[in-house]
Write an enzyme that holds these catalytic residues in place. Structure first.
Site, PDB file in Angstrom:
ATOM      1  NE  ARG A  24      -3.928   1.146   0.935  1.00 22.18           N
ATOM      2  CZ  ARG A  24      -5.167   0.774   1.586  1.00 22.18           C
ATOM      3  NH1 ARG A  24      -5.378  -0.504   1.596  1.00 22.18           N
ATOM      4  NH2 ARG A  24      -5.422   2.424   1.598  1.00 22.18           N
TER       5      ARG A  24
ATOM      6  CG  HIS B 250      16.872 -12.803   2.032  1.00 23.53           C
ATOM      7  ND1 HIS B 250      16.612 -14.023   1.344  1.00 23.53           N
ATOM      8  CD2 HIS B 250      16.899 -12.621   0.111  1.00 23.53           C
ATOM      9  CE1 HIS B 250      17.577 -14.917   0.540  1.00 23.53           C
ATOM     10  NE2 HIS B 250      17.282 -13.809  -0.436  1.00 23.53           N
TER      11      HIS B 250
ATOM     12  CD  GLU C  44      17.494 -15.573   5.532  1.00 23.44           C
ATOM     13  OE1 GLU C  44      18.154 -16.040   6.052  1.00 23.44           O
ATOM     14  OE2 GLU C  44      16.238 -15.287   4.536  1.00 23.44           O
TER      15      GLU C  44
ATOM     16  CG  HIS D 284      12.356 -22.222   3.961  1.00 23.51           C
ATOM     17  ND1 HIS D 284      12.758 -20.446   2.888  1.00 23.51           N
ATOM     18  CD2 HIS D 284      11.214 -22.671   2.590  1.00 23.51           C
ATOM     19  CE1 HIS D 284      11.913 -20.931   2.112  1.00 23.51           C
ATOM     20  NE2 HIS D 284      11.323 -22.114   1.671  1.00 23.51           N
ATOM     21  CG  ASP D 285       8.222 -24.012   4.381  1.00 21.96           C
ATOM     22  OD1 ASP D 285       7.887 -22.776   4.362  1.00 21.96           O
ATOM     23  OD2 ASP D 285       7.933 -24.430   3.319  1.00 21.96           O
TER      24      ASP D 285
ATOM     25  CG  HIS E 152       5.292 -17.693   4.551  1.00 21.68           C
ATOM     26  ND1 HIS E 152       4.651 -16.665   3.923  1.00 21.68           N
ATOM     27  CD2 HIS E 152       4.217 -18.551   4.962  1.00 21.68           C
ATOM     28  CE1 HIS E 152       3.082 -16.856   3.577  1.00 21.68           C
ATOM     29  NE2 HIS E 152       3.336 -17.956   4.200  1.00 21.68           N
TER      30      HIS E 152
END
Length: 239
Positions: A19, A44, A71, A191-192, A215
């Site tokens: 936005r 990152h 990173e 990661h995940d 995430h």
């Protein structure tokens, strides 16, 4: 030493950039993560600056009181940014310009000379260097040869296989983690990783130095709130 939780705030920047303006405030979220118990902040920045911008790095560095981990792919602009801001740690990730997210670790054998040169530059500046690798003992070995202080294991394959067979999913990561320990390397993972799979990962590899989670943590925070979410992730690292 307890395993540290470093919160990756890229997704916060993604929402802000959608936005324009400064809502949510990336710096304030980072400071709140620290206040709620996170022991590190990860960013990152990518060349297109679609989430974390280079200026965010400059804004964060003087305000953070925990470990700062930057990173990314060590292209010239990234190297200059890291050397300018001197974080606690730099994590080298082999991202292509068009990748949505990281999806593999370095082939540290093929890129040994390049990684050795880059690692030396950062270490000379007093920055701890971690190299992002797949759960492969040979890749861990060549990361050590490149002069890395740590490796970060790319954990998406573990996360994808965890529900069907946790023991099989974790097996290659235990082997890689043991290889790192024998070589005297510190050990990160990311990661995940999530509230569903993190505790088991930590139980099987309790000598982890750090996990970097973005995430899943930000998604959980939409329902649980940021403070409660961070508490739950920290609890996974104490189990």
């Amino acid at each position: 030493m307890a395993t540290k939780l470093s919160v990756n705030i890229n997704k916060v920047a993604t929402i802000r950039n959608a936005r324009g303006g400064n809502n949510p405030d990336v710096l304030q979220v980072a400071l709140d993560c620290e206040r709620f118990g996170a022991q590190g902040i990860t960013v990152h920045p990518r060349p297109d600056q679609r989430h974390i911008r280079y200026q965010d790095v400059r804004d964060l560095k003087p305000r953070l009181t925990t470990e700062f981990n930057i990173e990314g792919n060590p292209i010239s602009e990234f190297i200059a940014l890291v050397l300018e801001n001197r974080p606690t740690q730099v994590t080298l990730v082999p991202d292509g310009h068009d990748q949505i997210t990281s999806n593999h670790g370095w082939d540290t054998k093929t890129h040994l000379n390049f990684l050795t040169d880059v690692t030396a530059r950062f270490r000379e500046a007093g920055i701890r260097v971690s190299i992002f690798v797949n759960a492969d003992e040979e890749m861990v070995d060549y990361a050590a040869r490149a002069g890395a202080d740590r490796v970060e294991l790319y954990t998406e394959p573990y996360a994808a296989a965890y529900a069907a067979d946790p023991a099989a999913a974790i097996a290659p990561f235990i082997r890689a983690a043991n290889a790192a320990r024998v070589l005297g390397l510190g050990l990160n993972a990311g990661h995940d990783l999530s509230l569903q799979n993190l505790a088991y990962f930590h139980q099987q590899i309790p000598w982890l130095d750090e996990v970097s989670i973005g995430h899943a943590l930000i998604c959980d925070a939409l329902y649980l709130g940021l403070e409660e979410t961070i508490k739950r992730y920290l609890a996974c690292l104490k189990s």
